[in-house]
Write a protein that holds these residues in place. Structure first.
Motif, PDB file in Angstrom:
ATOM      1  N   GLY A 297       6.803   0.948   7.072  1.00  8.46           N
ATOM      2  CA  GLY A 297       6.743   1.816   5.902  1.00  8.46           C
ATOM      3  C   GLY A 297       8.111   2.334   5.494  1.00  8.46           C
TER       4      GLY A 297
ATOM      5  N   TRP B 252       1.359  -5.255   9.554  1.00 12.71           N
ATOM      6  CA  TRP B 252       1.883  -4.130   8.787  1.00 12.71           C
ATOM      7  C   TRP B 252       3.333  -3.889   9.134  1.00 12.71           C
TER       8      TRP B 252
ATOM      9  N   GLU C 131      -5.665   9.138   1.370  1.00 11.54           N
ATOM     10  CA  GLU C 131      -5.881   7.855   2.024  1.00 11.54           C
ATOM     11  C   GLU C 131      -4.871   6.830   1.526  1.00 11.54           C
ATOM     12  N   ARG C 132      -4.680   5.824   2.341  1.00 16.25           N
ATOM     13  CA  ARG C 132      -3.816   4.726   1.957  1.00 16.25           C
ATOM     14  C   ARG C 132      -4.457   3.972   0.796  1.00 16.25           C
ATOM     15  N   GLU C 133      -3.664   3.638  -0.213  1.00 16.35           N
ATOM     16  CA  GLU C 133      -4.214   2.945  -1.371  1.00 16.35           C
ATOM     17  C   GLU C 133      -3.407   1.704  -1.720  1.00 16.35           C
TER      18      GLU C 133
ATOM     19  N   PRO D 281      -7.337  -1.529   3.078  1.00 17.11           N
ATOM     20  CA  PRO D 281      -6.319  -1.832   4.090  1.00 17.11           C
ATOM     21  C   PRO D 281      -6.844  -2.505   5.347  1.00 17.11           C
TER      22      PRO D 281
ATOM     23  N   PHE E 120       0.860  -1.175   0.000  1.00 18.85           N
ATOM     24  CA  PHE E 120       0.000   0.000   0.000  1.00 18.85           C
ATOM     25  C   PHE E 120       0.901   1.231   0.000  1.00 18.85           C
ATOM     26  N   ARG E 121       0.340   2.330  -0.429  1.00 19.44           N
ATOM     27  CA  ARG E 121       1.064   3.587  -0.323  1.00 19.44           C
ATOM     28  C   ARG E 121       0.122   4.673   0.173  1.00 19.44           C
ATOM     29  N   GLN E 122       0.728   5.658   0.823  1.00 13.13           N
ATOM     30  CA  GLN E 122      -0.052   6.787   1.308  1.00 13.13           C
ATOM     31  C   GLN E 122       0.709   8.068   1.036  1.00 13.13           C
TER      32      GLN E 122
ATOM     33  N   TYR F  12       5.380   3.834   1.452  1.00  4.82           N
ATOM     34  CA  TYR F  12       4.980   2.511   0.978  1.00  4.82           C
ATOM     35  C   TYR F  12       5.109   1.505   2.121  1.00  4.82           C
ATOM     36  N   SER F  13       4.019   0.796   2.361  1.00  2.00           N
ATOM     37  CA  SER F  13       3.987  -0.183   3.451  1.00  2.00           C
ATOM     38  C   SER F  13       3.557  -1.533   2.920  1.00  2.00           C
TER      39      SER F  13
END
Length: 124
Positions: free
Chosen positions: A117, A114, A44-46, A108, A37-39, A94-95
């Motif tokens: 990041g 998790w 928002e996180r996507e 998410p 995911f990235r934010q 990026y996570s």
């Protein structure tokens, strides 16, 4: 419990490439979905990409399709995200995340584990 540690972020110019790594420990990832995911600031996180650890099925959203490739290395318990043709709008934290099950989630919230990041900054 699964521990995830990302690495590989950094500063890159528009059009450049980076490879992110997500190293897992604690238990086998068999049966898990692992996703990136990235934010971006203020957003928002996507979901960016995901992979089924057991079957190798991969999932992408339009934002990364054709530019990003997700892969896994069983011997190293590591998931990679190879990113090319990077754009300034790819900038963000990026996570990697993991959840048990065969169905990918593009949201998410279903992911239980998790990493901390890693920052990716693409300069124009």
């Amino acid at each position: 419990q699964v521990q995830l540690v990302e690495s590989g972020g950094g500063l890159v110019q528009d059009g450049g490439s980076l490879r992110l790594s997500c190293a897992a420990s604690g238990r086998s990832l068999s049966g898990f979905i692992v996703a990136w995911f990235r934010q971006a600031p203020g957003k928002e996180r996507e979901f960016v990409a995901g992979i089924s650890w057991s079957y190798g099925r991969t999932y992408y959203t339009d934002s990364g399709k054709g530019r990003f490739t997700i892969s896994r290395d069983g011997a190293k318990s590591t998931v990679y995200l190879q990113m090319s043709s990077l754009k300034p709008e790819d900038t963000g934290v990026y996570s990697c995340a993991a959840r048990y099950g065969d169905d990918v989630s593009y949201a998410p919230s279903p992911y239980n584990y998790w990493g901390q990041g890693t920052q990716v900054t693409v300069s124009s």
